[in-house]
Design a protein around this motif. Sequence first.
Motif, PDB file in Angstrom:
ATOM      1  N   ALA A 511       0.836  -1.201   0.000  1.00  0.00           N
ATOM      2  CA  ALA A 511       0.000   0.000   0.000  1.00  0.00           C
ATOM      3  C   ALA A 511       0.877   1.261   0.000  1.00  0.00           C
ATOM      4  O   ALA A 511       2.109   1.165  -0.057  1.00  0.00           O
ATOM      5  CB  ALA A 511      -0.900  -0.038   1.222  1.00  0.00           C
ATOM      6  N   GLN A 512       0.238   2.428   0.107  1.00  0.00           N
ATOM      7  CA  GLN A 512       0.976   3.693   0.107  1.00  0.00           C
ATOM      8  C   GLN A 512       2.115   3.669   1.113  1.00  0.00           C
ATOM      9  O   GLN A 512       1.956   3.206   2.227  1.00  0.00           O
ATOM     10  CB  GLN A 512       0.024   4.815   0.515  1.00  0.00           C
ATOM     11  CG  GLN A 512      -0.849   5.287  -0.615  1.00  0.00           C
ATOM     12  CD  GLN A 512      -1.922   6.215  -0.079  1.00  0.00           C
ATOM     13  OE1 GLN A 512      -3.048   5.799   0.105  1.00  0.00           O
ATOM     14  NE2 GLN A 512      -1.547   7.453   0.196  1.00  0.00           N
ATOM     15  N   SER A 517       1.244  10.462  -1.426  1.00  0.00           N
ATOM     16  CA  SER A 517      -0.191  10.663  -1.674  1.00  0.00           C
ATOM     17  C   SER A 517      -0.746   9.453  -2.427  1.00  0.00           C
ATOM     18  O   SER A 517       0.023   8.708  -3.056  1.00  0.00           O
ATOM     19  CB  SER A 517      -0.408  11.919  -2.529  1.00  0.00           C
ATOM     20  OG  SER A 517       0.063  11.664  -3.832  1.00  0.00           O
ATOM     21  N   ALA A 518      -2.048   9.324  -2.395  1.00  0.00           N
ATOM     22  CA  ALA A 518      -2.695   8.204  -3.100  1.00  0.00           C
ATOM     23  C   ALA A 518      -2.361   8.279  -4.586  1.00  0.00           C
ATOM     24  O   ALA A 518      -2.111   7.276  -5.259  1.00  0.00           O
ATOM     25  CB  ALA A 518      -4.194   8.250  -2.885  1.00  0.00           C
ATOM     26  N   GLU A 519      -2.335   9.530  -5.116  1.00  0.00           N
ATOM     27  CA  GLU A 519      -2.104   9.694  -6.550  1.00  0.00           C
ATOM     28  C   GLU A 519      -0.668   9.279  -6.921  1.00  0.00           C
ATOM     29  O   GLU A 519      -0.424   8.572  -7.901  1.00  0.00           O
ATOM     30  CB  GLU A 519      -2.360  11.153  -6.939  1.00  0.00           C
ATOM     31  CG  GLU A 519      -2.323  11.341  -8.445  1.00  0.00           C
ATOM     32  CD  GLU A 519      -2.544  12.778  -8.856  1.00  0.00           C
ATOM     33  OE1 GLU A 519      -2.703  13.659  -7.979  1.00  0.00           O
ATOM     34  OE2 GLU A 519      -2.541  13.020 -10.070  1.00  0.00           O
ATOM     35  N   HIS A 521       1.190   7.231  -5.273  1.00  0.00           N
ATOM     36  CA  HIS A 521       1.277   5.773  -5.117  1.00  0.00           C
ATOM     37  C   HIS A 521       0.731   5.078  -6.371  1.00  0.00           C
ATOM     38  O   HIS A 521       1.345   4.139  -6.898  1.00  0.00           O
ATOM     39  CB  HIS A 521       0.482   5.341  -3.880  1.00  0.00           C
ATOM     40  CG  HIS A 521       0.345   3.856  -3.754  1.00  0.00           C
ATOM     41  ND1 HIS A 521       1.399   3.046  -3.393  1.00  0.00           N
ATOM     42  CD2 HIS A 521      -0.708   3.037  -3.972  1.00  0.00           C
ATOM     43  CE1 HIS A 521       0.983   1.783  -3.395  1.00  0.00           C
ATOM     44  NE2 HIS A 521      -0.296   1.752  -3.751  1.00  0.00           N
ATOM     45  N   ALA A 522      -0.415   5.595  -6.856  1.00  0.00           N
ATOM     46  CA  ALA A 522      -1.020   4.994  -8.055  1.00  0.00           C
ATOM     47  C   ALA A 522      -0.068   5.119  -9.239  1.00  0.00           C
ATOM     48  O   ALA A 522       0.081   4.179 -10.042  1.00  0.00           O
ATOM     49  CB  ALA A 522      -2.351   5.663  -8.360  1.00  0.00           C
ATOM     50  N   LYS A 523       0.594   6.306  -9.351  1.00  0.00           N
ATOM     51  CA  LYS A 523       1.532   6.509 -10.478  1.00  0.00           C
ATOM     52  C   LYS A 523       2.685   5.520 -10.400  1.00  0.00           C
ATOM     53  O   LYS A 523       3.107   4.938 -11.407  1.00  0.00           O
ATOM     54  CB  LYS A 523       2.077   7.951 -10.443  1.00  0.00           C
ATOM     55  CG  LYS A 523       1.127   8.932 -11.088  1.00  0.00           C
ATOM     56  CD  LYS A 523       1.785  10.301 -11.227  1.00  0.00           C
ATOM     57  CE  LYS A 523       0.809  11.246 -11.931  1.00  0.00           C
ATOM     58  NZ  LYS A 523       0.970  12.619 -11.484  1.00  0.00           N
ATOM     59  N   MET A 525       2.737   2.638  -8.928  1.00  0.00           N
ATOM     60  CA  MET A 525       2.264   1.267  -9.224  1.00  0.00           C
ATOM     61  C   MET A 525       2.073   1.091 -10.722  1.00  0.00           C
ATOM     62  O   MET A 525       2.438   0.059 -11.304  1.00  0.00           O
ATOM     63  CB  MET A 525       0.933   0.974  -8.495  1.00  0.00           C
ATOM     64  CG  MET A 525       1.066   0.760  -7.016  1.00  0.00           C
ATOM     65  SD  MET A 525       2.266  -0.485  -6.562  1.00  0.00           S
ATOM     66  CE  MET A 525       1.414  -1.985  -7.004  1.00  0.00           C
ATOM     67  N   THR A 526       1.499   2.120 -11.383  1.00  0.00           N
ATOM     68  CA  THR A 526       1.270   2.030 -12.834  1.00  0.00           C
ATOM     69  C   THR A 526       2.599   1.861 -13.556  1.00  0.00           C
ATOM     70  O   THR A 526       2.744   1.026 -14.463  1.00  0.00           O
ATOM     71  CB  THR A 526       0.536   3.304 -13.325  1.00  0.00           C
ATOM     72  OG1 THR A 526      -0.655   3.435 -12.560  1.00  0.00           O
ATOM     73  CG2 THR A 526       0.187   3.216 -14.802  1.00  0.00           C
ATOM     74  N   SER A 528       5.325   0.634 -12.281  1.00  0.00           N
ATOM     75  CA  SER A 528       5.836  -0.716 -11.980  1.00  0.00           C
ATOM     76  C   SER A 528       5.194  -1.748 -12.891  1.00  0.00           C
ATOM     77  O   SER A 528       5.867  -2.646 -13.412  1.00  0.00           O
ATOM     78  CB  SER A 528       5.537  -1.114 -10.538  1.00  0.00           C
ATOM     79  OG  SER A 528       5.978  -0.145  -9.671  1.00  0.00           O
TER      80      SER A 528
END
Length: 538
Positions: A511-512, A517-519, A521-523, A525-526, A528
Amino acid sequence: MSASNPSPEPLVEGPRDPEHDPRAAYVLEPAHVARLTDRVLSTTGRTLPLTSPLDGAPLAHIPQSSTEDVAEAYARARAAQKAWARTPLEQRSAALLRLHDIVLDRLPEILDLITLESGKARKHAYDEALHVALTARYYARKAHQHLDSRRRAGVIPVLTRVDHNRVPKGVVGIISPWNYPLTMAISDGLPALMAGNAVVTKPDAQTMLTALLGAEMIEQAGFPRDLWVVVAGPGRELGTPMIERSDYICFTGSTATGKIIAKQCAEQLIGCSLELGGKNPILVLRDADVEKAAEGAVRASFSNAGQLCVSTERMFVADQVYDRFVERFVARTEAMSLGAGLDWEIDMGPLISEDQLDTAVAHVDDAVAKGARVLAGGNARPDIAPYFFEPTILEGVTPEMTCFGNETFGPVVSIYRFHDEADAIARANDGEYGLNASIYSQDGKRARELAKQVKCGTVNINEGFASAFGSIDSPMGGMRESGMGRRQGAEGIHRYTESQTVATQRVIKVAQNFGMSAEAHAKLMTLSLRVLKKLGRA
Ligand code: NAD
């Protein structure tokens, strides 16, 4: 057809006398019978008489279990399983290898008992012992391959360590039929024990002694007694209480019963494997070795008097070889040695019961009345044994005849001519069953391609059934109404385990992280995911 025991005189008259009957002295000495029947968990005081299909002579009185006895059987098995699940694989394998040797050492006694109880020819009783020994050795030797924990890929490589464990289900209920009374009663249970389970088993009423001898040998091999508990009684009474207490059910028997069991297992949300009936075809292609095909067809159709789930009941023969094949098949069938007894020379013994005989007679009478021709056999032979029916070949069988699509489960085979292979495959695939098939052809590669079009769980090439059934490293079972799940191979043991995933997160969490920030973290992961795909990761 020659009969090894043409005399109407029964092989054994009345109660067996160990002093005068060498067979009784060998196997059915009363103390031995008592030792076996003592293994049934029963408090009812009720017994069921058991007689031999060889001659109707009494064999034993089998204690009958109640619903309460079933509950006690599961309580004992559950307690034994807890300790057993902690034993190292080496200890379990060693016990299976001892069982392998015990079966080979006790062969004469095993074969006598199977034959006395089921009536089958000794050579077919031997197939059972062989199958048990093969199964025991296979699962002993392959225990680590099938059961060791495996490392799997994590979400992010390195950061997550993933272990895939195989955990025993707990207590497995086994409900087995009478036709292969030793191997059907115990072989499916061996991988269950190997995987750390206990077993409660309810063998068919007609062949309890053989199943109890199996249980005795399992204990002799070093498995704790309560790890394998035997109950006895009608399936429709004991089946439901067994299913209610089992963590998994292994059933072998008819499709009708299989469906009842599947529904009850669904109610309990437990898994089951169902090994059911068949109407198994052989295809003899135009380039087949006719002699080899005729020899295989005799074994495939008449082993254990056709009371074999993988037995052939339909033969589709190419036009070009039809006449030659039929001549050789009929000649070989008529040369079979028919008999009721314990010697190796008998090619086919009696059916096990009057019910089985009635079905064979009804199927043949119905076919003949509707215009089928009998090319060989066709008659009951009470002069050989009470439930004997000759190995029978029918020609001209049509869809309105009962034996066209219904399993006879006896020594009755229908033979059909074909002109076109695609049509032959379509006819072989006709009907609801899909257990076993075979193809005779001298072009193995082509036959293997054709096999993929056959809707059966096992297909033998240039052999009736033994090649596939004996290939213990590969799964065996039915498609369509012939069953669900597979015995043998990896599937044969994995059915008795639960898959468990243990994922250990290392260094940073999935997780984060670090106040990201959530955003962001999402970037990350994307990115990765894109990198992992580029690297060719799964
Ligand atoms: P069956 O279904 O009548 O009986 C099999 C077992 O199920 C017996 O132990 C019986 O007591 C039990 N049983 C019966 N009713 C039950 C119920 N309502 N609930 C729970 N258990 C119940 O089968 P059968 O006619 O004795 O055996 C022959 C059939 O088995 C044939 O169709 C044959 O093809 C099939 N078979 C299949 C395989 C295979 O591996 N696919 C092997 C052997 C036999």
